[in-house]
Design a protein around this motif. Structure first.
Motif, PDB file in Angstrom:
ATOM      1  N   MET A   1       0.723  -1.150   0.052  1.00 46.93           N
ATOM      2  CA  MET A   1       0.034   0.149  -0.054  1.00 46.93           C
ATOM      3  C   MET A   1       0.913   1.324  -0.016  1.00 46.93           C
ATOM      4  N   GLU A   2       0.345   2.153  -0.672  1.00 48.05           N
ATOM      5  CA  GLU A   2       1.148   3.346  -1.017  1.00 48.05           C
ATOM      6  C   GLU A   2       1.094   4.213   0.377  1.00 48.05           C
ATOM      7  N   SER A   3       2.351   4.998   1.012  1.00 47.55           N
ATOM      8  CA  SER A   3       2.240   5.528   2.166  1.00 47.55           C
ATOM      9  C   SER A   3       1.345   6.917   1.908  1.00 47.55           C
ATOM     10  N   GLU A   4       0.611   6.801   3.073  1.00 44.23           N
ATOM     11  CA  GLU A   4      -0.346   8.216   3.048  1.00 44.23           C
ATOM     12  C   GLU A   4       0.336   9.160   3.680  1.00 44.23           C
ATOM     13  N   LEU A   5       0.033  10.612   3.632  1.00 45.14           N
ATOM     14  CA  LEU A   5       0.613  11.768   4.318  1.00 45.14           C
ATOM     15  C   LEU A   5       0.091  12.452   5.093  1.00 45.14           C
ATOM     16  N   ASN A   6       0.414  12.946   6.286  1.00 41.40           N
ATOM     17  CA  ASN A   6      -0.281  13.735   7.429  1.00 41.40           C
ATOM     18  C   ASN A   6      -0.182  15.163   6.841  1.00 41.40           C
ATOM     19  N   VAL A   7      -0.940  16.174   7.449  1.00 40.72           N
ATOM     20  CA  VAL A   7      -0.889  17.352   7.084  1.00 40.72           C
ATOM     21  C   VAL A   7       0.298  18.101   7.118  1.00 40.72           C
ATOM     22  N   LEU A   8       1.117  17.635   7.789  1.00 38.57           N
ATOM     23  CA  LEU A   8       2.573  17.936   7.790  1.00 38.57           C
ATOM     24  C   LEU A   8       3.620  17.479   6.727  1.00 38.57           C
ATOM     25  N   GLY A   9       2.843  16.787   5.681  1.00 38.15           N
ATOM     26  CA  GLY A   9       3.482  16.307   4.782  1.00 38.15           C
ATOM     27  C   GLY A   9       4.544  15.085   5.099  1.00 38.15           C
ATOM     28  N   GLU A  10       4.509  14.481   6.203  1.00 34.60           N
ATOM     29  CA  GLU A  10       4.922  13.316   6.645  1.00 34.60           C
ATOM     30  C   GLU A  10       4.217  12.214   6.434  1.00 34.60           C
ATOM     31  N   ALA A  11       4.770  11.052   6.999  1.00 32.32           N
ATOM     32  CA  ALA A  11       4.143   9.726   6.843  1.00 32.32           C
ATOM     33  C   ALA A  11       3.095   9.826   8.046  1.00 32.32           C
ATOM     34  N   LEU A  12       1.629   9.338   7.799  1.00 30.69           N
ATOM     35  CA  LEU A  12       0.581   9.451   8.560  1.00 30.69           C
ATOM     36  C   LEU A  12       0.888   8.580   9.744  1.00 30.69           C
ATOM     37  N   GLN A  13       0.762   8.823  10.891  1.00 27.42           N
ATOM     38  CA  GLN A  13       0.809   8.290  12.079  1.00 27.42           C
ATOM     39  C   GLN A  13      -0.441   7.557  12.553  1.00 27.42           C
ATOM     40  N   GLU A  14      -0.370   6.629  13.538  1.00 31.42           N
ATOM     41  CA  GLU A  14      -1.482   5.992  13.951  1.00 31.42           C
ATOM     42  C   GLU A  14      -2.355   7.024  14.946  1.00 31.42           C
ATOM     43  N   CYS A  15      -3.825   7.023  14.692  1.00 30.48           N
ATOM     44  CA  CYS A  15      -4.569   7.920  15.471  1.00 30.48           C
ATOM     45  C   CYS A  15      -4.788   7.321  16.926  1.00 30.48           C
ATOM     46  N   GLY A  16      -5.595   6.030  16.805  1.00 25.33           N
ATOM     47  CA  GLY A  16      -5.846   5.306  17.869  1.00 25.33           C
ATOM     48  C   GLY A  16      -6.392   3.945  17.740  1.00 25.33           C
ATOM     49  N   THR A  17      -6.028   3.003  18.863  1.00 25.22           N
ATOM     50  CA  THR A  17      -6.625   1.787  18.797  1.00 25.22           C
ATOM     51  C   THR A  17      -7.386   1.108  19.993  1.00 25.22           C
ATOM     52  N   ASP A  18      -7.642   2.361  20.745  1.00 22.82           N
ATOM     53  CA  ASP A  18      -8.338   1.913  21.945  1.00 22.82           C
ATOM     54  C   ASP A  18      -9.330   2.915  22.185  1.00 22.82           C
ATOM     55  N   PRO A  19     -10.540   3.042  21.646  1.00 24.63           N
ATOM     56  CA  PRO A  19     -10.961   2.142  20.786  1.00 24.63           C
ATOM     57  C   PRO A  19     -10.276   2.359  19.308  1.00 24.63           C
ATOM     58  N   VAL A  20     -10.429   1.111  18.382  1.00 22.55           N
ATOM     59  CA  VAL A  20      -9.819   1.149  17.138  1.00 22.55           C
ATOM     60  C   VAL A  20     -10.579   2.209  16.291  1.00 22.55           C
ATOM     61  N   THR A  21     -10.018   3.125  15.612  1.00 27.66           N
ATOM     62  CA  THR A  21     -10.579   4.137  15.079  1.00 27.66           C
ATOM     63  C   THR A  21     -10.135   3.995  13.437  1.00 27.66           C
ATOM     64  N   GLY A  22     -10.644   4.912  12.852  1.00 28.54           N
ATOM     65  CA  GLY A  22     -10.166   4.991  11.325  1.00 28.54           C
ATOM     66  C   GLY A  22     -11.379   4.364  10.380  1.00 28.54           C
ATOM     67  N   PHE A  23     -11.714   4.884   9.068  1.00 25.19           N
ATOM     68  CA  PHE A  23     -12.544   4.554   8.175  1.00 25.19           C
ATOM     69  C   PHE A  23     -12.517   3.010   7.859  1.00 25.19           C
ATOM     70  N   PHE A  24     -11.205   2.461   7.811  1.00 26.82           N
ATOM     71  CA  PHE A  24     -10.999   1.157   7.497  1.00 26.82           C
ATOM     72  C   PHE A  24     -10.907   0.425   8.885  1.00 26.82           C
ATOM     73  N   ARG A  25     -11.077   0.843  10.048  1.00 23.25           N
ATOM     74  CA  ARG A  25     -10.760   0.359  11.403  1.00 23.25           C
ATOM     75  C   ARG A  25      -9.402  -0.237  11.590  1.00 23.25           C
ATOM     76  N   ASP A  26      -8.538   0.711  11.035  1.00 20.97           N
ATOM     77  CA  ASP A  26      -6.887   0.088  11.122  1.00 20.97           C
ATOM     78  C   ASP A  26      -6.038   1.106  12.153  1.00 20.97           C
ATOM     79  N   GLY A  27      -6.847   1.842  12.863  1.00 22.85           N
ATOM     80  CA  GLY A  27      -6.143   2.508  13.731  1.00 22.85           C
ATOM     81  C   GLY A  27      -5.598   3.806  13.243  1.00 22.85           C
ATOM     82  N   CYS A  28      -5.806   4.169  11.953  1.00 25.64           N
ATOM     83  CA  CYS A  28      -5.315   5.321  11.269  1.00 25.64           C
ATOM     84  C   CYS A  28      -6.119   6.092  10.486  1.00 25.64           C
ATOM     85  N   CYS A  29      -5.944   7.216  10.363  1.00 25.68           N
ATOM     86  CA  CYS A  29      -7.247   8.191   9.536  1.00 25.68           C
ATOM     87  C   CYS A  29      -6.870   8.094   8.032  1.00 25.68           C
TER      88      CYS A  29
END
Length: 130
Positions: free
Chosen positions: A1-29
């Motif tokens: 999978m292609e690396s996704e970027l955050n608003v700072l132009g860097e690699a997107l970091q995990e948002c949260g896993t307790d609870p597991v978040t994200g549209f894909f429920r992978d902990g990332c936005c």
């Protein structure tokens, strides 16, 4: 999978896993064409934000076991829809944002300066966010 970027132009970091978040429920936005709502802002839930969202018809606090959703509480990190976060911002109820975990696609809806004004490092003691 292609690396996704955050608003700072860097690699997107995990948002949260307790609870597991994200549209894909992978902990990332992470996002993609399927995510028409753009669940790209990594927000730290506050009472004010949750109350505002419930008031505008986006109840994030009530458990929905049929969807495997336990409901959110202050201090939880959650990938929220960019337009919903901006709506809360305009109402004076914006939640703090973790920039390293907020997808660059958010910038299509929210100016970076606004996100920066609400940026936080998540504190170890989340009780202050109640």
């Amino acid at each position: 999978m292609e690396s996704e970027l955050n608003v700072l132009g860097e690699a997107l970091q995990e948002c949260g896993t307790d609870p597991v978040t994200g549209f894909f429920r992978d902990g990332c936005c992470s996002t993609g064409p399927e995510d028409v709502g753009s669940h790209t802002v990594c927000a730290v839930m506050t009472s004010e934000f949750l109350t505002h969202q419930a008031r505008v018809g986006n109840d994030l606090s009530t458990p929905r076991p049929e969807f495997g959703f336990a409901g959110l509480t202050p201090g939880d990190r959650w990938c929220v829809v960019a337009a919903r976060w901006l709506q809360a911002y305009h109402a004076g109820a914006a939640a703090p944002v973790v920039l390293a975990s907020t997808h660059a696609r958010s910038l299509e809806t929210i100016p970076l300066a606004v996100l920066r004004d609400h940026a936080v490092d998540v504190p170890p003691d989340l009780s202050s966010l109640g």
